[in-house]
Design a protein around this motif. Structure first.
Motif, PDB file in Angstrom:
ATOM      1  N   PRO A  88       0.204   3.144  -1.866  1.00  0.00           N
ATOM      2  CA  PRO A  88      -0.749   2.046  -1.682  1.00  0.00           C
ATOM      3  C   PRO A  88      -1.974   2.200  -2.563  1.00  0.00           C
ATOM      4  CG  PRO A  88      -0.981   3.624   0.100  1.00  0.00           C
ATOM      5  CD  PRO A  88       0.203   4.083  -0.730  1.00  0.00           C
ATOM      6  N   LEU A  89      -2.587   1.072  -2.839  1.00  0.00           N
ATOM      7  CA  LEU A  89      -3.847   1.027  -3.562  1.00  0.00           C
ATOM      8  C   LEU A  89      -4.961   0.656  -2.591  1.00  0.00           C
ATOM      9  CD1 LEU A  89      -2.657  -0.953  -6.706  1.00  0.00           C
ATOM     10  CD2 LEU A  89      -3.205   1.480  -6.599  1.00  0.00           C
ATOM     11  N   PRO A  90      -6.214   0.799  -2.990  1.00  0.00           N
ATOM     12  CA  PRO A  90      -7.309   0.330  -2.145  1.00  0.00           C
ATOM     13  C   PRO A  90      -7.147  -1.166  -1.852  1.00  0.00           C
ATOM     14  CG  PRO A  90      -8.143   1.739  -3.884  1.00  0.00           C
ATOM     15  CD  PRO A  90      -6.702   1.491  -4.200  1.00  0.00           C
ATOM     16  N   PRO A  91      -7.591  -1.625  -0.685  1.00  0.00           N
ATOM     17  CA  PRO A  91      -7.361  -3.020  -0.271  1.00  0.00           C
ATOM     18  C   PRO A  91      -7.790  -4.064  -1.291  1.00  0.00           C
ATOM     19  CG  PRO A  91      -8.150  -1.754   1.582  1.00  0.00           C
ATOM     20  CD  PRO A  91      -8.231  -0.841   0.389  1.00  0.00           C
ATOM     21  N   LYS A  92      -8.935  -3.862  -1.932  1.00  0.00           N
ATOM     22  CA  LYS A  92      -9.388  -4.867  -2.888  1.00  0.00           C
ATOM     23  C   LYS A  92      -8.426  -4.986  -4.055  1.00  0.00           C
ATOM     24  CE  LYS A  92     -13.486  -6.405  -5.425  1.00  0.00           C
ATOM     25  NZ  LYS A  92     -14.893  -6.102  -5.804  1.00  0.00           N
ATOM     26  N   ALA A  93      -7.843  -3.864  -4.445  1.00  0.00           N
ATOM     27  CA  ALA A  93      -6.876  -3.881  -5.539  1.00  0.00           C
ATOM     28  C   ALA A  93      -5.583  -4.550  -5.098  1.00  0.00           C
ATOM     29  CB  ALA A  93      -6.604  -2.460  -6.016  1.00  0.00           C
ATOM     30  N   GLU A  94      -5.148  -4.253  -3.879  1.00  0.00           N
ATOM     31  CA  GLU A  94      -3.929  -4.881  -3.375  1.00  0.00           C
ATOM     32  C   GLU A  94      -4.087  -6.400  -3.295  1.00  0.00           C
ATOM     33  OE1 GLU A  94      -1.314  -3.265  -3.201  1.00  0.00           O
ATOM     34  OE2 GLU A  94      -1.444  -1.376  -2.098  1.00  0.00           O
ATOM     35  N   TRP A  95      -5.265  -6.853  -2.961  1.00  0.00           N
ATOM     36  CA  TRP A  95      -5.508  -8.291  -2.812  1.00  0.00           C
ATOM     37  C   TRP A  95      -5.206  -9.041  -4.099  1.00  0.00           C
ATOM     38  CZ3 TRP A  95      -9.357 -11.131  -5.432  1.00  0.00           C
ATOM     39  CH2 TRP A  95      -9.482 -12.456  -5.022  1.00  0.00           C
ATOM     40  N   ALA A  96      -5.499  -8.430  -5.254  1.00  0.00           N
ATOM     41  CA  ALA A  96      -5.250  -9.092  -6.531  1.00  0.00           C
ATOM     42  C   ALA A  96      -3.770  -9.348  -6.757  1.00  0.00           C
ATOM     43  CB  ALA A  96      -5.817  -8.258  -7.673  1.00  0.00           C
ATOM     44  N   TRP A  97      -2.922  -8.574  -6.088  1.00  0.00           N
ATOM     45  CA  TRP A  97      -1.470  -8.691  -6.253  1.00  0.00           C
ATOM     46  C   TRP A  97      -0.837  -9.463  -5.100  1.00  0.00           C
ATOM     47  CZ3 TRP A  97       0.439  -6.976 -10.771  1.00  0.00           C
ATOM     48  CH2 TRP A  97      -0.352  -6.068 -11.501  1.00  0.00           C
ATOM     49  N   TRP A  98      -1.590 -10.367  -4.482  1.00  0.00           N
ATOM     50  CA  TRP A  98      -1.127 -11.034  -3.260  1.00  0.00           C
ATOM     51  C   TRP A  98       0.246 -11.679  -3.412  1.00  0.00           C
ATOM     52  CZ3 TRP A  98       0.047 -16.213  -3.277  1.00  0.00           C
ATOM     53  CH2 TRP A  98      -0.399 -16.955  -4.386  1.00  0.00           C
ATOM     54  N   TYR A  99       0.518 -12.265  -4.584  1.00  0.00           N
ATOM     55  CA  TYR A  99       1.780 -12.995  -4.743  1.00  0.00           C
ATOM     56  C   TYR A  99       2.973 -12.056  -4.726  1.00  0.00           C
ATOM     57  CZ  TYR A  99       0.894 -11.625  -9.612  1.00  0.00           C
ATOM     58  OH  TYR A  99       0.606 -10.910 -10.741  1.00  0.00           O
ATOM     59  N   GLN A 100       2.791 -10.801  -5.137  1.00  0.00           N
ATOM     60  CA  GLN A 100       3.897  -9.852  -5.055  1.00  0.00           C
ATOM     61  C   GLN A 100       4.316  -9.631  -3.612  1.00  0.00           C
ATOM     62  OE1 GLN A 100       4.200  -6.387  -7.400  1.00  0.00           O
ATOM     63  NE2 GLN A 100       2.661  -7.010  -8.895  1.00  0.00           N
ATOM     64  N   PHE A 101       3.340  -9.511  -2.732  1.00  0.00           N
ATOM     65  CA  PHE A 101       3.654  -9.297  -1.317  1.00  0.00           C
ATOM     66  C   PHE A 101       4.189 -10.581  -0.680  1.00  0.00           C
ATOM     67  CE2 PHE A 101       0.164  -6.381  -2.465  1.00  0.00           C
ATOM     68  CZ  PHE A 101       0.879  -5.205  -2.385  1.00  0.00           C
ATOM     69  N   TYR A 102       3.652 -11.699  -1.087  1.00  0.00           N
ATOM     70  CA  TYR A 102       4.144 -12.998  -0.624  1.00  0.00           C
ATOM     71  C   TYR A 102       5.627 -13.137  -0.943  1.00  0.00           C
ATOM     72  CZ  TYR A 102       4.074 -18.200  -0.332  1.00  0.00           C
ATOM     73  OH  TYR A 102       4.312 -19.527  -0.020  1.00  0.00           O
ATOM     74  N   PHE A 103       6.009 -12.730  -2.139  1.00  0.00           N
ATOM     75  CA  PHE A 103       7.389 -12.879  -2.582  1.00  0.00           C
ATOM     76  C   PHE A 103       8.352 -11.920  -1.887  1.00  0.00           C
ATOM     77  CE2 PHE A 103       5.934 -14.560  -7.003  1.00  0.00           C
ATOM     78  CZ  PHE A 103       5.675 -15.801  -6.436  1.00  0.00           C
ATOM     79  N   THR A 104       7.849 -10.914  -1.191  1.00  0.00           N
ATOM     80  CA  THR A 104       8.753 -10.021  -0.466  1.00  0.00           C
ATOM     81  C   THR A 104       9.279 -10.668   0.814  1.00  0.00           C
ATOM     82  OG1 THR A 104       7.014  -8.957   0.858  1.00  0.00           O
ATOM     83  CG2 THR A 104       7.490  -7.997  -1.320  1.00  0.00           C
ATOM     84  N   THR A 105       8.700 -11.785   1.209  1.00  0.00           N
ATOM     85  CA  THR A 105       9.093 -12.451   2.448  1.00  0.00           C
ATOM     86  C   THR A 105       9.934 -13.690   2.160  1.00  0.00           C
ATOM     87  OG1 THR A 105       7.166 -13.926   2.519  1.00  0.00           O
ATOM     88  CG2 THR A 105       6.888 -11.722   3.447  1.00  0.00           C
ATOM     89  N   GLU A 106      10.706 -14.106   3.154  1.00  0.00           N
ATOM     90  CA  GLU A 106      11.467 -15.353   3.021  1.00  0.00           C
ATOM     91  C   GLU A 106      10.514 -16.544   2.923  1.00  0.00           C
ATOM     92  OE1 GLU A 106      14.639 -18.099   2.819  1.00  0.00           O
ATOM     93  OE2 GLU A 106      14.359 -15.998   2.290  1.00  0.00           O
ATOM     94  N   ARG A 107       9.396 -16.455   3.624  1.00  0.00           N
ATOM     95  CA  ARG A 107       8.377 -17.512   3.523  1.00  0.00           C
ATOM     96  C   ARG A 107       7.894 -17.646   2.064  1.00  0.00           C
ATOM     97  NH1 ARG A 107       4.374 -19.454   7.379  1.00  0.00           N
ATOM     98  NH2 ARG A 107       2.478 -20.180   6.326  1.00  0.00           N
TER      99      ARG A 107
END
Length: 360
Positions: free
Chosen positions: A194-213
């Motif tokens: 994991p990265l610090p939360p602020k850094a993870e936030w910049a990659w939001w679409y990567q996490f979005y794409f891990t879901t069926e939604r």
């Protein structure tokens, strides 16, 4: 905001030539200043639709598992440059760059990556695979199909990663490399950390794409999502609706959603690749150095890239090398700063020339 560069380090890692002459004149006047930065380009976006050159009719060629759609510009026997686009973008990131280089005598090839534009899989049974090594193999197959032995490779985003991989694994096919954001070869084991939360936030679409939604969201709102990412990635780029719509047409490819989703899930270790490429991925996981002449570029306004001299990835390039930071430019460097990008291609070509022997 963490950069792609810092991300990797912290984890271990046919163009219309008529208008080209005037554009290239502007290109030739760009000179790096004392701190190796290039002034911002002017005229970002189009004041009126149709002001930019166009690619004209596209070509198609069977290459590997694909029928690749690509634009071609410049003389048929000129030195070859292959320009590789990113996501969510397409070949039109290079419409001005291609005309600039064509006017300089280069043969310019700009292919649609798998899942984009007019590129199609030859078989409906082929796994819609988007692990990093297959994009590189697609370009090697394209070079073979077009009987191109060696070329200058230049790219950004997915295109940088693809060009980096080819330069690392098949340096004999690469005359020179222009890579935006430097060394982007993915290390999936490192990506588990994991990265610090602020850094993870910049990659939001990567996490979005891990879901069926997220998959359904990309399917249903692909253009809205892409436009949002364009604005975030390039905060100083005032692109117009016609510029975006021209590229958005590439997202209607029937395999677009499958390729995008698999790419991001594979990077995070949530989707399997094809076992036949395990050997290549094992080599890439070791972070191979790139020995070919290289110029790396960073956009100063790119939210993924802190301004700097490329020091975090400098040791990955062991051949002749230069780095440039582009003032006021965001993530889509070739479309935001086409003159500077084209000049980098010309300059890396010069870097590839043999060094003069010392006189006796």
């Amino acid at each position: 905001m963490i950069s792609r560069r810092t991300f990797g380090k912290s984890l271990g890692t046919g163009a219309a030539v008529a208008s080209a002459a005037g554009l290239f004149s502007a290109c030739s006047k760009i000179v790096p200043n004392d701190n190796n930065q290039v002034p911002p380009t002017i005229g970002q976006g189009r004041e009126e639709p149709g002001k930019e050159p166009s690619f004209g009719s596209l070509k198609q060629v069977r290459a590997g598992v694909l029928n690749v759609g690509y634009a071609e510009a410049g003389p048929a026997h000129g030195p070859v440059v292959i320009l590789l686009h990113g996501w969510p973008y397409d070949i039109h990131s290079y419409v001005v760059v291609a005309s600039l280089l064509a006017a300089k005598g280069y043969r310019v090839i700009v292919p649609y990556l798998r899942g984009h534009g007019t590129t199609r899989f030859l078989s409906s049974k082929t796994f819609r695979n988007a692990q990093q090594s297959v994009f590189a193999l697609d370009i090697i197959a394209l070079m073979d199909a077009l009987r191109i032995d060696k070329a200058i490779l230049a790219g950004y985003d997915w295109g940088s990663r693809t060009a980096d991989i080819i330069a690392a694994l098949w340096p004999e096919r690469v005359k020179g490399l222009v890579s935006v954001t430097g060394y982007l070869i993915t290390n999936r084991q490192a990506n588990k950390e994991p990265l610090p939360p602020k850094a993870e936030w910049a990659w939001w679409y990567q996490f979005y794409f891990t879901t069926e939604r997220g998959r359904l969201g990309l399917e249903r709102y692909r253009n809205d999502l892409a436009k949002l990412i364009w604005k975030f990635n390039s905060p100083t780029w005032n692109f117009d609706a016609a510029t975006f719509d021209r590229t958005a047409a590439a997202f209607s490819n029937p395999d677009y959603v499958s390729i995008v989703i698999h790419n991001y899930r594979w990077r995070l270790g949530l989707a399997k690749g094809d076992p036949q490429y395990d050997g290549l991925e094992s080599r890439l996981a070791q972070g191979p150095v790139i020995t070919v002449p290289t110029i790396t570029l960073d956009g100063e306004a790119d939210p993924f890239t802190p301004a700097g001299g490329g020091s975090s990835y400098r040791d990955k390039f062991t051949g002749r090398y230069a780095h440039r930071t582009l003032k006021g430019i965001g993530h889509n460097v070739p479309q935001e700063a086409p003159e500077a990008f084209a000049q980098a291609v010309v300059d890396v070509d010069a870097l590839s020339a043999p060094e003069p022997r010392p006189s006796k």
